[in-house]
Design a protein around this motif. Structure first.
Motif, PDB file in Angstrom:
ATOM      1  N   PRO B 111       0.830  -1.210   0.000  1.00 45.33           N
ATOM      2  CA  PRO B 111       0.000   0.000   0.000  1.00 45.33           C
ATOM      3  C   PRO B 111       0.864   1.260   0.000  1.00 45.33           C
ATOM      4  N   LEU B 112       0.482   2.183  -0.847  1.00 49.72           N
ATOM      5  CA  LEU B 112       1.229   3.432  -0.994  1.00 49.72           C
ATOM      6  C   LEU B 112       1.209   4.248   0.294  1.00 49.72           C
ATOM      7  N   PHE B 113       0.083   4.130   0.996  1.00 43.68           N
ATOM      8  CA  PHE B 113      -0.118   4.811   2.275  1.00 43.68           C
ATOM      9  C   PHE B 113       1.101   4.660   3.190  1.00 43.68           C
ATOM     10  N   VAL B 114       1.587   3.415   3.291  1.00 39.87           N
ATOM     11  CA  VAL B 114       2.666   3.114   4.229  1.00 39.87           C
ATOM     12  C   VAL B 114       3.985   3.716   3.733  1.00 39.87           C
ATOM     13  N   VAL B 116       4.339   6.258   1.757  1.00 38.19           N
ATOM     14  CA  VAL B 116       4.243   7.713   1.868  1.00 38.19           C
ATOM     15  C   VAL B 116       4.493   8.155   3.301  1.00 38.19           C
ATOM     16  N   LEU B 117       3.892   7.416   4.236  1.00 41.28           N
ATOM     17  CA  LEU B 117       4.070   7.762   5.648  1.00 41.28           C
ATOM     18  C   LEU B 117       5.556   7.684   6.024  1.00 41.28           C
ATOM     19  N   LEU B 229      -5.452  11.340   7.502  1.00 42.87           N
ATOM     20  CA  LEU B 229      -5.997  11.681   6.178  1.00 42.87           C
ATOM     21  C   LEU B 229      -4.942  12.095   5.160  1.00 42.87           C
ATOM     22  N   PRO B 231      -1.868  11.040   4.328  1.00 38.02           N
ATOM     23  CA  PRO B 231      -1.267  10.029   3.445  1.00 38.02           C
ATOM     24  C   PRO B 231      -2.203   9.585   2.325  1.00 38.02           C
ATOM     25  N   LEU B 232      -3.513   9.551   2.610  1.00 38.30           N
ATOM     26  CA  LEU B 232      -4.473   9.203   1.554  1.00 38.30           C
ATOM     27  C   LEU B 232      -4.418  10.231   0.435  1.00 38.30           C
ATOM     28  N   ALA B 235      -1.108   9.961  -1.444  1.00 38.20           N
ATOM     29  CA  ALA B 235      -1.085   8.809  -2.345  1.00 38.20           C
ATOM     30  C   ALA B 235      -1.923   9.087  -3.582  1.00 38.20           C
ATOM     31  N   ARG B 239      -0.514   9.381  -7.496  1.00 38.72           N
ATOM     32  CA  ARG B 239      -1.022   8.576  -8.615  1.00 38.72           C
ATOM     33  C   ARG B 239      -1.465   9.477  -9.755  1.00 38.72           C
TER      34      ARG B 239
END
Lengths: 253, 244
Positions: B111-114, B116-117, B229, B231-232, B235, B239
Protein backbone atom coordinates in the motif's frame (compact mmCIF):
# COMPACT_ATOMS: atom_id res chain seq x y z
CA UNK A 1 -24.10 -5.70 -8.57
CA UNK A 2 -24.56 -6.75 -12.19
CA UNK A 3 -27.61 -5.26 -13.80
CA UNK A 4 -28.52 -3.24 -10.75
CA UNK A 5 -28.14 0.49 -10.86
CA UNK A 6 -27.12 2.07 -7.62
CA UNK A 7 -27.53 5.59 -8.94
CA UNK A 8 -30.65 7.09 -10.48
CA UNK A 9 -30.78 7.57 -14.21
CA UNK A 10 -30.37 11.35 -14.19
CA UNK A 11 -27.05 10.96 -12.42
CA UNK A 12 -25.68 9.05 -15.38
CA UNK A 13 -27.23 11.46 -17.82
CA UNK A 14 -25.39 14.28 -16.10
CA UNK A 15 -22.21 12.62 -17.26
CA UNK A 16 -23.06 13.44 -20.84
CA UNK A 17 -21.81 16.91 -21.72
CA UNK A 18 -24.36 17.18 -24.49
CA UNK A 19 -27.32 16.38 -22.25
CA UNK A 20 -25.92 18.72 -19.63
CA UNK A 21 -25.59 21.51 -22.17
CA UNK A 22 -29.20 21.08 -23.24
CA UNK A 23 -30.66 20.88 -19.74
CA UNK A 24 -28.73 23.93 -18.51
CA UNK A 25 -29.93 25.78 -21.59
CA UNK A 26 -33.50 25.11 -20.49
CA UNK A 27 -32.90 25.93 -16.82
CA UNK A 28 -30.86 29.07 -17.38
CA UNK A 29 -33.63 31.58 -18.22
CA UNK A 30 -35.73 30.55 -15.22
CA UNK A 31 -32.85 30.94 -12.78
CA UNK A 32 -31.80 34.22 -14.39
CA UNK A 33 -35.27 35.71 -14.01
CA UNK A 34 -35.54 34.45 -10.42
CA UNK A 35 -32.10 35.87 -9.57
CA UNK A 36 -32.93 39.31 -10.98
CA UNK A 37 -36.31 39.50 -9.26
CA UNK A 38 -35.04 38.25 -5.89
CA UNK A 39 -31.88 40.35 -5.83
CA UNK A 40 -33.50 43.58 -7.05
CA UNK A 41 -36.50 43.08 -4.76
CA UNK A 42 -34.37 42.11 -1.80
CA UNK A 43 -31.96 45.00 -2.24
CA UNK A 44 -34.77 47.55 -2.50
CA UNK A 45 -36.56 46.10 0.52
CA UNK A 46 -33.39 45.77 2.56
CA UNK A 47 -31.81 49.12 1.73
CA UNK A 48 -34.90 51.31 1.58
CA UNK A 49 -37.63 49.79 3.72
CA UNK A 50 -36.12 47.61 6.43
CA UNK A 51 -35.96 49.38 9.80
CA UNK A 52 -32.54 50.68 10.94
CA UNK A 53 -30.66 48.70 13.57
CA UNK A 54 -31.01 50.00 17.14
CA UNK A 55 -27.24 49.91 17.69
CA UNK A 56 -25.65 50.32 14.29
CA UNK A 57 -28.25 52.58 12.65
CA UNK A 58 -28.22 52.48 8.89
CA UNK A 59 -24.69 51.15 8.60
CA UNK A 60 -25.94 47.62 9.28
CA UNK A 61 -27.60 47.61 5.86
CA UNK A 62 -24.46 46.30 4.21
CA UNK A 63 -25.42 43.01 5.83
CA UNK A 64 -27.72 42.56 2.85
CA UNK A 65 -24.68 42.21 0.59
CA UNK A 66 -22.10 40.97 3.07
CA UNK A 67 -23.91 37.92 4.44
CA UNK A 68 -25.07 36.54 1.06
CA UNK A 69 -21.62 36.90 -0.51
CA UNK A 70 -19.94 35.30 2.51
CA UNK A 71 -22.44 32.42 2.42
CA UNK A 72 -21.96 31.97 -1.28
CA UNK A 73 -18.17 32.01 -1.04
CA UNK A 74 -18.39 29.01 1.29
CA UNK A 75 -21.17 27.23 -0.61
CA UNK A 76 -19.22 27.61 -3.83
CA UNK A 77 -16.25 25.95 -2.18
CA UNK A 78 -18.46 23.08 -1.03
CA UNK A 79 -19.88 22.76 -4.55
CA UNK A 80 -16.38 22.75 -6.00
CA UNK A 81 -15.15 20.10 -3.57
CA UNK A 82 -18.21 17.86 -4.02
CA UNK A 83 -18.03 18.16 -7.81
CA UNK A 84 -14.31 17.42 -7.61
CA UNK A 85 -14.97 14.32 -5.50
CA UNK A 86 -17.62 13.10 -7.97
CA UNK A 87 -15.14 13.69 -10.78
CA UNK A 88 -12.47 11.73 -8.93
CA UNK A 89 -14.71 8.81 -8.04
CA UNK A 90 -16.86 8.40 -11.15
CA UNK A 91 -14.39 9.98 -13.61
CA UNK A 92 -17.20 12.23 -14.75
CA UNK A 93 -16.08 14.93 -17.16
CA UNK A 94 -19.00 17.23 -16.42
CA UNK A 95 -18.23 17.16 -12.70
CA UNK A 96 -14.65 18.20 -13.49
CA UNK A 97 -15.96 21.07 -15.55
CA UNK A 98 -18.32 22.15 -12.75
CA UNK A 99 -15.43 22.13 -10.28
CA UNK A 100 -13.26 24.15 -12.63
CA UNK A 101 -16.05 26.67 -13.26
CA UNK A 102 -16.62 27.14 -9.53
CA UNK A 103 -13.16 28.39 -8.56
CA UNK A 104 -13.19 31.87 -10.19
CA UNK A 105 -16.78 32.47 -9.05
CA UNK A 106 -15.89 31.52 -5.50
CA UNK A 107 -12.77 33.67 -5.52
CA UNK A 108 -14.73 36.74 -6.64
CA UNK A 109 -17.41 36.09 -4.04
CA UNK A 110 -14.76 35.77 -1.33
CA UNK A 111 -13.23 39.08 -2.46
CA UNK A 112 -16.67 40.70 -2.36
CA UNK A 113 -17.33 39.30 1.12
CA UNK A 114 -13.99 40.67 2.34
CA UNK A 115 -14.59 44.09 0.77
CA UNK A 116 -18.15 44.43 2.08
CA UNK A 117 -16.88 43.25 5.45
CA UNK A 118 -14.20 45.94 5.43
CA UNK A 119 -16.78 48.60 4.50
CA UNK A 120 -18.96 47.41 7.36
CA UNK A 121 -16.02 47.22 9.73
CA UNK A 122 -14.99 50.84 9.24
CA UNK A 123 -18.04 52.45 10.92
CA UNK A 124 -18.66 49.68 13.48
CA UNK A 125 -15.16 48.73 14.61
CA UNK A 126 -13.34 51.86 13.46
CA UNK A 127 -10.92 50.04 11.16
CA UNK A 128 -11.00 48.48 7.73
CA UNK A 129 -9.31 45.27 8.75
CA UNK A 130 -8.89 43.40 12.00
CA UNK A 131 -6.94 40.16 12.36
CA UNK A 132 -9.96 38.40 13.70
CA UNK A 133 -10.64 34.69 13.31
CA UNK A 134 -13.58 35.03 10.91
CA UNK A 135 -11.81 37.52 8.68
CA UNK A 136 -8.57 35.59 8.62
CA UNK A 137 -10.27 32.30 7.82
CA UNK A 138 -12.21 34.01 5.02
CA UNK A 139 -8.91 35.32 3.66
CA UNK A 140 -7.54 31.77 3.80
CA UNK A 141 -10.56 30.65 1.77
CA UNK A 142 -9.62 33.22 -0.87
CA UNK A 143 -6.04 31.90 -0.86
CA UNK A 144 -7.37 28.36 -1.27
CA UNK A 145 -9.37 29.43 -4.31
CA UNK A 146 -6.28 31.14 -5.74
CA UNK A 147 -4.23 27.99 -5.09
CA UNK A 148 -6.82 25.83 -6.85
CA UNK A 149 -6.85 28.19 -9.82
CA UNK A 150 -3.05 28.34 -9.94
CA UNK A 151 -2.73 24.55 -9.84
CA UNK A 152 -5.39 24.14 -12.49
CA UNK A 153 -3.65 26.51 -14.86
CA UNK A 154 -0.20 25.04 -14.17
CA UNK A 155 -1.07 21.52 -15.33
CA UNK A 156 -1.44 21.10 -19.05
CA UNK A 157 -3.42 17.88 -19.29
CA UNK A 158 -7.05 18.73 -18.55
CA UNK A 159 -7.93 15.48 -16.81
CA UNK A 160 -4.81 15.56 -14.62
CA UNK A 161 -5.49 19.19 -13.77
CA UNK A 162 -9.06 18.36 -12.80
CA UNK A 163 -8.02 15.43 -10.62
CA UNK A 164 -5.22 17.34 -8.92
CA UNK A 165 -7.43 20.32 -8.15
CA UNK A 166 -10.10 17.98 -6.83
CA UNK A 167 -7.62 16.53 -4.33
CA UNK A 168 -6.52 20.02 -3.31
CA UNK A 169 -10.12 21.20 -2.97
CA UNK A 170 -10.94 18.22 -0.77
CA UNK A 171 -7.91 18.88 1.43
CA UNK A 172 -8.96 22.52 1.74
CA UNK A 173 -12.40 21.46 3.00
CA UNK A 174 -10.81 21.41 6.47
CA UNK A 175 -11.05 25.18 6.42
CA UNK A 176 -14.84 25.34 5.93
CA UNK A 177 -15.86 24.30 9.47
CA UNK A 178 -13.11 26.59 10.80
CA UNK A 179 -14.70 29.56 9.03
CA UNK A 180 -18.18 28.53 10.02
CA UNK A 181 -17.49 28.09 13.71
CA UNK A 182 -14.68 30.63 14.12
CA UNK A 183 -17.09 33.16 15.60
CA UNK A 184 -18.36 30.63 18.11
CA UNK A 185 -14.98 29.13 19.02
CA UNK A 186 -13.06 32.36 19.34
CA UNK A 187 -14.81 35.18 21.05
CA UNK A 188 -13.71 38.00 18.80
CA UNK A 189 -14.94 41.27 17.39
CA UNK A 190 -16.98 39.68 14.64
CA UNK A 191 -20.60 39.26 15.58
CA UNK A 192 -21.98 35.70 15.78
CA UNK A 193 -23.74 34.10 12.86
CA UNK A 194 -26.81 35.98 11.70
CA UNK A 195 -28.84 32.97 10.69
CA UNK A 196 -29.34 29.53 12.05
CA UNK A 197 -31.75 26.96 10.69
CA UNK A 198 -32.63 25.55 14.07
CA UNK A 199 -33.21 28.76 16.01
CA UNK A 200 -35.66 31.59 15.72
CA UNK A 201 -33.92 34.69 14.33
CA UNK A 202 -33.13 37.36 16.88
CA UNK A 203 -33.88 40.09 14.37
CA UNK A 204 -37.30 41.44 13.50
CA UNK A 205 -39.02 39.82 10.57
CA UNK A 206 -38.80 43.03 8.52
CA UNK A 207 -35.04 42.82 8.84
CA UNK A 208 -34.36 39.17 8.19
CA UNK A 209 -36.91 38.43 5.48
CA UNK A 210 -35.15 40.64 2.90
CA UNK A 211 -31.86 39.05 3.92
CA UNK A 212 -33.30 35.59 3.33
CA UNK A 213 -34.63 36.74 -0.04
CA UNK A 214 -31.19 38.03 -0.97
CA UNK A 215 -29.48 34.81 0.11
CA UNK A 216 -31.86 32.80 -2.10
CA UNK A 217 -31.37 35.35 -4.87
CA UNK A 218 -27.60 34.97 -4.62
CA UNK A 219 -27.95 31.20 -4.82
CA UNK A 220 -29.92 31.67 -8.05
CA UNK A 221 -27.30 34.11 -9.29
CA UNK A 222 -24.59 31.57 -8.51
CA UNK A 223 -26.53 28.90 -10.40
CA UNK A 224 -26.80 31.24 -13.40
CA UNK A 225 -23.11 32.14 -13.45
CA UNK A 226 -22.08 28.54 -12.87
CA UNK A 227 -24.28 27.29 -15.69
CA UNK A 228 -22.96 29.97 -18.05
CA UNK A 229 -19.35 29.09 -17.25
CA UNK A 230 -20.14 25.41 -17.46
CA UNK A 231 -21.78 25.75 -20.88
CA UNK A 232 -18.80 27.71 -22.08
CA UNK A 233 -16.46 25.04 -20.75
CA UNK A 234 -18.52 22.23 -22.33
CA UNK A 235 -18.45 23.92 -25.72
CA UNK A 236 -14.73 24.62 -25.42
CA UNK A 237 -13.83 21.06 -24.53
CA UNK A 238 -16.25 19.37 -26.88
CA UNK A 239 -15.45 21.67 -29.79
CA UNK A 240 -14.25 18.76 -31.90
CA UNK A 241 -17.36 16.63 -31.48
CA UNK A 242 -20.17 16.30 -33.96
CA UNK A 243 -22.97 17.68 -31.82
CA UNK A 244 -21.17 20.96 -31.15
CA UNK A 245 -20.63 21.42 -34.88
CA UNK A 246 -24.29 20.73 -35.56
CA UNK A 247 -25.26 23.19 -32.85
CA UNK A 248 -23.09 25.90 -34.33
CA UNK A 249 -24.46 25.26 -37.81
CA UNK A 250 -28.01 25.49 -36.45
CA UNK A 251 -27.25 28.75 -34.70
CA UNK A 252 -25.65 30.19 -37.79
CA UNK A 253 -28.79 29.44 -39.46
CA UNK B 1 18.39 7.77 -16.34
CA UNK B 2 18.37 4.33 -14.77
CA UNK B 3 19.33 4.11 -11.17
CA UNK B 4 21.87 1.36 -10.77
CA UNK B 5 22.89 2.03 -7.23
CA UNK B 6 22.35 -1.35 -5.54
CA UNK B 7 21.86 0.09 -2.09
CA UNK B 8 19.23 2.43 -3.37
CA UNK B 9 17.37 -0.31 -5.14
CA UNK B 10 17.67 -2.77 -2.31
CA UNK B 11 14.99 -1.11 -0.26
CA UNK B 12 12.60 -1.07 -3.20
CA UNK B 13 13.08 -4.63 -4.28
CA UNK B 14 9.88 -6.59 -4.12
CA UNK B 15 10.96 -10.17 -4.16
CA UNK B 16 7.95 -12.45 -4.25
CA UNK B 17 9.70 -14.97 -2.05
CA UNK B 18 10.21 -12.45 0.69
CA UNK B 19 7.28 -11.59 2.86
CA UNK B 20 6.98 -7.85 3.23
CA UNK B 21 4.81 -6.85 6.12
CA UNK B 22 3.59 -3.27 6.39
CA UNK B 23 6.05 -2.50 9.16
CA UNK B 24 8.91 -3.85 7.07
CA UNK B 25 7.96 -1.68 4.11
CA UNK B 26 7.61 1.31 6.37
CA UNK B 27 11.04 0.87 7.94
CA UNK B 28 12.64 0.01 4.61
CA UNK B 29 11.34 3.26 3.15
CA UNK B 30 12.44 5.18 6.20
CA UNK B 31 15.93 3.68 6.05
CA UNK B 32 16.26 4.35 2.35
CA UNK B 33 15.21 7.97 2.74
CA UNK B 34 17.58 8.52 5.64
CA UNK B 35 20.46 7.00 3.69
CA UNK B 36 19.70 9.17 0.69
CA UNK B 37 19.44 12.27 2.83
CA UNK B 38 22.69 11.53 4.63
CA UNK B 39 24.46 11.30 1.29
CA UNK B 40 23.26 14.69 0.19
CA UNK B 41 24.41 16.63 3.22
CA UNK B 42 23.73 20.06 1.69
CA UNK B 43 20.01 19.31 1.41
CA UNK B 44 20.05 18.46 5.06
CA UNK B 45 21.88 21.55 6.23
CA UNK B 46 20.33 24.14 3.92
CA UNK B 47 16.95 24.40 5.68
CA UNK B 48 18.73 24.84 9.00
CA UNK B 49 20.91 27.65 7.63
CA UNK B 50 17.81 29.20 6.08
CA UNK B 51 16.07 28.96 9.48
CA UNK B 52 18.97 30.78 11.13
CA UNK B 53 19.19 33.43 8.43
CA UNK B 54 15.49 34.29 8.49
CA UNK B 55 15.70 34.72 12.24
CA UNK B 56 18.79 36.94 11.83
CA UNK B 57 16.96 39.22 9.42
CA UNK B 58 14.46 40.31 12.04
CA UNK B 59 16.83 42.02 14.50
CA UNK B 60 18.52 43.67 11.52
CA UNK B 61 15.33 44.59 9.72
CA UNK B 62 12.94 45.45 12.53
CA UNK B 63 14.93 46.50 15.58
CA UNK B 64 17.70 45.10 17.77
CA UNK B 65 15.70 46.15 20.85
CA UNK B 66 15.54 43.10 23.23
CA UNK B 67 12.05 43.83 24.59
CA UNK B 68 10.58 44.18 21.10
CA UNK B 69 12.36 41.06 19.84
CA UNK B 70 11.10 39.06 22.81
CA UNK B 71 7.54 39.90 21.74
CA UNK B 72 8.24 38.97 18.13
CA UNK B 73 10.24 35.82 18.94
CA UNK B 74 7.47 33.15 19.00
CA UNK B 75 6.06 34.28 15.68
CA UNK B 76 9.45 34.72 14.05
CA UNK B 77 10.68 31.27 15.08
CA UNK B 78 7.44 29.66 13.95
CA UNK B 79 7.32 31.46 10.60
CA UNK B 80 10.98 30.64 9.99
CA UNK B 81 10.34 26.97 10.81
CA UNK B 82 7.35 26.95 8.47
CA UNK B 83 9.31 28.44 5.58
CA UNK B 84 12.29 26.15 6.18
CA UNK B 85 10.01 23.09 6.07
CA UNK B 86 8.52 24.38 2.85
CA UNK B 87 11.97 24.92 1.37
CA UNK B 88 12.85 21.26 1.72
CA UNK B 89 9.43 20.12 0.55
CA UNK B 90 9.92 20.42 -3.20
CA UNK B 91 12.62 17.76 -3.24
CA UNK B 92 10.52 15.23 -1.30
CA UNK B 93 9.28 13.32 -4.35
CA UNK B 94 11.16 15.08 -7.14
CA UNK B 95 14.33 12.99 -7.38
CA UNK B 96 12.26 9.81 -7.12
CA UNK B 97 10.01 11.08 -9.87
CA UNK B 98 12.91 12.04 -12.11
CA UNK B 99 14.79 8.76 -11.89
CA UNK B 100 11.64 6.66 -12.20
CA UNK B 101 11.73 5.06 -8.77
CA UNK B 102 8.46 6.78 -7.88
CA UNK B 103 6.73 4.80 -10.61
CA UNK B 104 8.22 1.62 -9.21
CA UNK B 105 6.90 2.51 -5.77
CA UNK B 106 3.45 3.14 -7.25
CA UNK B 107 3.55 -0.19 -9.07
CA UNK B 108 4.67 -2.18 -6.05
CA UNK B 109 1.98 -4.32 -4.38
CA UNK B 110 2.49 -2.69 -0.99
CA UNK B 111 0.00 0.00 0.00
CA UNK B 112 1.23 3.43 -0.99
CA UNK B 113 -0.12 4.81 2.28
CA UNK B 114 2.67 3.11 4.23
CA UNK B 115 5.46 4.12 1.86
CA UNK B 116 4.24 7.71 1.87
CA UNK B 117 4.07 7.76 5.65
CA UNK B 118 7.67 6.51 5.78
CA UNK B 119 8.84 9.19 3.38
CA UNK B 120 7.06 11.93 5.29
CA UNK B 121 8.46 10.72 8.60
CA UNK B 122 11.94 10.72 7.08
CA UNK B 123 11.37 14.26 5.81
CA UNK B 124 10.31 15.35 9.27
CA UNK B 125 13.34 13.73 10.89
CA UNK B 126 15.54 15.61 8.42
CA UNK B 127 13.88 19.02 8.78
CA UNK B 128 11.26 19.33 11.52
CA UNK B 129 13.22 17.57 14.21
CA UNK B 130 16.52 19.47 13.69
CA UNK B 131 14.53 22.71 13.51
CA UNK B 132 12.87 21.89 16.81
CA UNK B 133 16.22 21.12 18.38
CA UNK B 134 17.67 24.35 17.01
CA UNK B 135 14.74 26.50 18.13
CA UNK B 136 16.15 27.28 21.62
CA UNK B 137 19.23 28.79 19.99
CA UNK B 138 17.02 31.09 17.97
CA UNK B 139 14.97 31.80 21.04
CA UNK B 140 18.08 32.98 22.87
CA UNK B 141 19.17 35.04 19.86
CA UNK B 142 15.78 36.76 19.85
CA UNK B 143 15.73 37.25 23.65
CA UNK B 144 12.80 34.90 24.17
CA UNK B 145 12.33 34.59 27.95
CA UNK B 146 13.26 31.20 29.39
CA UNK B 147 9.63 30.46 30.40
CA UNK B 148 8.63 30.35 26.76
CA UNK B 149 11.33 27.92 25.68
CA UNK B 150 9.51 24.76 26.75
CA UNK B 151 6.30 25.86 25.03
CA UNK B 152 8.24 26.71 21.90
CA UNK B 153 9.94 23.34 21.70
CA UNK B 154 6.83 21.33 22.54
CA UNK B 155 4.68 23.22 20.06
CA UNK B 156 7.30 22.79 17.33
CA UNK B 157 7.69 19.12 18.18
CA UNK B 158 3.95 18.49 17.76
CA UNK B 159 3.38 21.05 15.02
CA UNK B 160 6.18 20.38 12.55
CA UNK B 161 5.08 16.79 11.68
CA UNK B 162 1.74 18.28 10.59
CA UNK B 163 3.66 20.75 8.43
CA UNK B 164 5.53 17.87 6.79
CA UNK B 165 2.32 15.91 6.20
CA UNK B 166 0.40 18.82 4.69
CA UNK B 167 3.39 20.01 2.68
CA UNK B 168 3.82 16.55 1.19
CA UNK B 169 0.33 16.87 -0.33
CA UNK B 170 1.49 19.99 -2.15
CA UNK B 171 4.74 18.30 -3.18
CA UNK B 172 2.81 15.30 -4.52
CA UNK B 173 0.43 17.51 -6.50
CA UNK B 174 3.23 19.48 -8.14
CA UNK B 175 5.84 16.73 -8.59
CA UNK B 176 5.26 16.40 -12.33
CA UNK B 177 5.47 20.15 -12.94
CA UNK B 178 8.76 21.67 -13.90
CA UNK B 179 8.31 24.78 -11.78
CA UNK B 180 6.68 23.31 -8.73
CA UNK B 181 8.56 25.34 -6.12
CA UNK B 182 6.51 28.53 -6.03
CA UNK B 183 3.27 26.68 -6.63
CA UNK B 184 3.83 24.49 -3.56
CA UNK B 185 4.02 27.53 -1.30
CA UNK B 186 0.85 28.90 -2.86
CA UNK B 187 -1.02 25.65 -2.30
CA UNK B 188 0.34 24.77 1.11
CA UNK B 189 0.77 28.03 3.03
CA UNK B 190 -2.99 28.60 3.52
CA UNK B 191 -3.25 25.12 5.00
CA UNK B 192 -0.35 25.87 7.36
CA UNK B 193 -2.10 28.82 8.96
CA UNK B 194 -4.06 26.88 11.64
CA UNK B 195 -0.85 25.17 12.80
CA UNK B 196 0.91 28.53 12.95
CA UNK B 197 -1.92 30.07 14.96
CA UNK B 198 -2.04 27.32 17.59
CA UNK B 199 1.75 27.00 17.69
CA UNK B 200 2.40 30.66 18.42
CA UNK B 201 -0.56 30.76 20.80
CA UNK B 202 1.05 27.94 22.80
CA UNK B 203 4.32 29.88 23.11
CA UNK B 204 2.52 33.05 24.10
CA UNK B 205 0.48 31.17 26.69
CA UNK B 206 3.69 29.74 28.13
CA UNK B 207 5.22 33.23 28.25
CA UNK B 208 2.33 34.69 30.21
CA UNK B 209 2.17 31.69 32.55
CA UNK B 210 -1.17 30.43 31.23
CA UNK B 211 -1.75 26.69 30.72
CA UNK B 212 -0.26 25.47 27.46
CA UNK B 213 -2.15 22.17 27.38
CA UNK B 214 -5.15 23.36 25.38
CA UNK B 215 -3.10 24.72 22.49
CA UNK B 216 -0.88 21.66 22.45
CA UNK B 217 -3.96 19.43 22.47
CA UNK B 218 -5.29 21.28 19.42
CA UNK B 219 -1.94 20.87 17.69
CA UNK B 220 -2.08 17.19 18.58
CA UNK B 221 -5.59 16.97 17.14
CA UNK B 222 -4.37 18.53 13.89
CA UNK B 223 -1.51 16.05 13.82
CA UNK B 224 -3.87 13.12 14.39
CA UNK B 225 -6.14 14.36 11.59
CA UNK B 226 -3.13 14.84 9.34
CA UNK B 227 -1.71 11.39 10.10
CA UNK B 228 -5.02 9.76 9.29
CA UNK B 229 -6.00 11.68 6.18
CA UNK B 230 -2.91 13.29 4.62
CA UNK B 231 -1.27 10.03 3.45
CA UNK B 232 -4.47 9.20 1.55
CA UNK B 233 -4.40 12.58 -0.16
CA UNK B 234 -0.66 12.28 -0.85
CA UNK B 235 -1.08 8.81 -2.34
CA UNK B 236 -3.99 9.95 -4.52
CA UNK B 237 -2.07 13.05 -5.62
CA UNK B 238 1.01 10.99 -6.50
CA UNK B 239 -1.02 8.58 -8.61
CA UNK B 240 -2.64 11.48 -10.46
CA UNK B 241 0.63 13.34 -10.99
CA UNK B 242 2.53 10.32 -12.24
CA UNK B 243 -0.24 9.08 -14.53
CA UNK B 244 -0.78 12.54 -16.03
Amino acid sequence: MAGKNLMPRWFYQLASPRWCYQITGKLLPGFAIAAVILIVGGVIWGLAFAPPDYQQGNSFRIIYLHVPTAYMAQSTYMTMAIAGAIGLIWKMKVADMVAKSCAPIGASLAVLALITGAIWGKPTWGSWWVWDARLTSMLILLFLYLGVMALNSAIESESTAAQSTAVLALVGLVNIPIIKYSVDWWNTLHQPATFSITEKPAMQAEMWVPLLILVIGFYCFFAVVLMMRLRNEIIRRERRTGWVRELLLQQRG
Amino acid sequence: MIDTNPQRLAALQTDSETDYSLAKIFFATLKREMQLALRRRSDLVNPLIFFLMVATLFPLGVSPEPTLLAILAPGVVWVAALLATLLAMDSLFRSDFEDGSLEQILLSPQPLFVVVLGKVLAHWMMTGLPLTLMAPLLGVMLFLPAEGMQGLMLSLLIGTPTLSLVGAIGAALTVALRKGGVLISLLVLPLYIPVLIFGTAAVEAALTGLPVGGHLALLGALLALGLALAPLAIAAALRISVSG
